[in-house]
Design an enzyme around this catalytic site. Structure first.
Site, short mmCIF file in Angstrom:
data_model
loop_
_atom_site.label_atom_id
_atom_site.label_comp_id
_atom_site.label_asym_id
_atom_site.label_seq_id
_atom_site.Cartn_x
_atom_site.Cartn_y
_atom_site.Cartn_z
N CYS A 58 17.22 16.98 -18.10
CA CYS A 58 16.67 18.33 -18.12
C CYS A 58 16.84 18.97 -19.50
O CYS A 58 16.25 18.52 -20.46
CB CYS A 58 17.30 19.15 -16.98
SG CYS A 58 16.34 20.61 -16.58
N HIS A 60 16.90 15.62 -11.96
CA HIS A 60 18.37 15.61 -11.96
C HIS A 60 18.94 14.52 -11.06
O HIS A 60 19.23 14.79 -9.89
CB HIS A 60 18.88 16.96 -11.45
CG HIS A 60 18.69 18.08 -12.42
ND1 HIS A 60 19.62 18.38 -13.39
CD2 HIS A 60 17.68 18.96 -12.57
CE1 HIS A 60 19.19 19.41 -14.10
NE2 HIS A 60 18.02 19.79 -13.63
N GLU A 64 21.88 13.47 -11.00
CA GLU A 64 23.25 13.85 -10.59
C GLU A 64 23.25 14.75 -9.36
O GLU A 64 24.28 14.96 -8.74
CB GLU A 64 24.00 14.50 -11.77
CG GLU A 64 23.74 15.98 -12.01
CD GLU A 64 22.42 16.27 -12.73
OE1 GLU A 64 21.58 15.35 -12.83
OE2 GLU A 64 22.24 17.43 -13.16
#
Lengths: 85, 228
Positions: free
Chosen positions: B86, B196, B198
């Site tokens: 990002c 993302h 994560e």
């Protein structure tokens, strides 16, 4: 000598400007139908010391290329004026 | 494998990235402040999401000049792994570690949702646990994820298989050229992506499809270092 650079940054012509497009539509809605395009950019004023206008111009080009613009998507132009105190 | 997650003023996915690495690989991950000048101890550097320096001037423009970025450049030059997520992707393009640039979303709206990504290149050090052409579900959250590269750059990205992730058919949330969601450098050790991973490492988060990105990196590192 002290100078002021008045810098204009806009997206390159080949890069779509969604903000400009949205504003074009809004202007049309406000009865400004004659507007064919809007491009939105940034305006910056930079004050700097340099021994000559030539040197100042060189420095401002450097700043624009290294930080103030992203040359992948943006272009710039500037006007340099000497600040007389 | 040791991971550094860089913290800039305004990063906000840093803690998530540390937790995701630890949870998915069982290896150590440290938060590293942006003033740090050395990353010699680390194998993987993650430049996380957020709004470094308030996105002033352009997203990623100021972070690029912080002291730690010299070390990130060195790290990348040595062929070690760099993952930009990002805002991290934005920083890596501004720093010249990846080609192209990220513009405002075409809709002008901040987009936050989970969507489909096609794994275009499953032969990289970051993606070999995925299948080529597989569609995975990973969340996005960004206002400036509209990837742009000029024609020549785009052609070379295509020709060298550097487009790693594309938004699935009809799900492009930002207007990016060629539906690009993530790219890798020509050396294959620097990956930047808007989604993302994560945030997709647990069923509780709605998807576990991000896990294999981290486990891919771990096995790549192990293979390169002769560890089973």
């Amino acid at each position: 000598m002290e100078f002021q650079a008045k810098i204009n940054v806009t997206l390159k012509d080949s890069v779509l400007d969604p903000q400009g497009k949205a504003v074009t539509h809004a202007l049309h809605a406000l009865h400004y139908e004659s507007v064919s395009d809007v491009r939105i950019g940034k305006y910056m004023e930079v004050r700097l010391e340099a021994e000559s206008a030539v040197k100042a111009t060189e420095l401002v080009h450097g700043m624009c290329e290294e930080l103030l613009t992203n040359p992948v998507i943006e272009k710039y132009s500037f006007e340099l004026v000497e600040v007389v105190s | 494998m040791k991971t550094a997650v860089i913290q800039f003023p305004g990063s906000n996915c840093d803690e998530d990235a540390v937790k995701a690495v630890v949870a998915t690989t069982g290896e150590a991950a440290d938060l590293v402040w942006y003033t740090e000048e050395k990353l010699d101890d680390y194998d993987l550097v993650i430049v996380p999401g957020g709004f470094s320096y308030g996105d002033y001037l352009r997203a990623g423009a100021i972070a690029r000049f912080s002291p730690v970025m010299k070390a990130v450049q060195d790290h990348a030059r040595k062929g070690k792994y760099v993952l930009g997520i990002c805002n991290g992707f934005q920083i890596l393009t501004e720093a010249g570690l990846l080609p192209g640039a990220l513009r405002h979303n075409e809709s002008l709206m901040f987009q936050s949702m989970t969507l489909g990504l096609v794994v275009e290149n499953a032969a990289t050090k970051f993606t070999h646990h995925y299948d080529s052409g597989e569609t995975i579900r990973i969340p996005i959250a960004h206002g400036e994820g509209n990837y742009f590269a000029d024609e020549a750059t785009l052609r070379s990205l295509e020709a060298n298989d550097q487009i790693v992730f594309r938004y699935a058919n009809g799900e492009n949330p930002n207007g990016s050229v060629a539906d690009i969601a993530g790219i890798i450098n020509d050396k294959g050790n620097v990956l930047g992506m808007m989604p993302h991973p994560e945030r997709a490492v647990s069923e509780l988060l709605g998807s576990t499809d991000g896990k294999r990105l981290f486990t891919s990196i771990l096995t790549s590192w192990r293979d390169a270092h002769g560890r089973a």
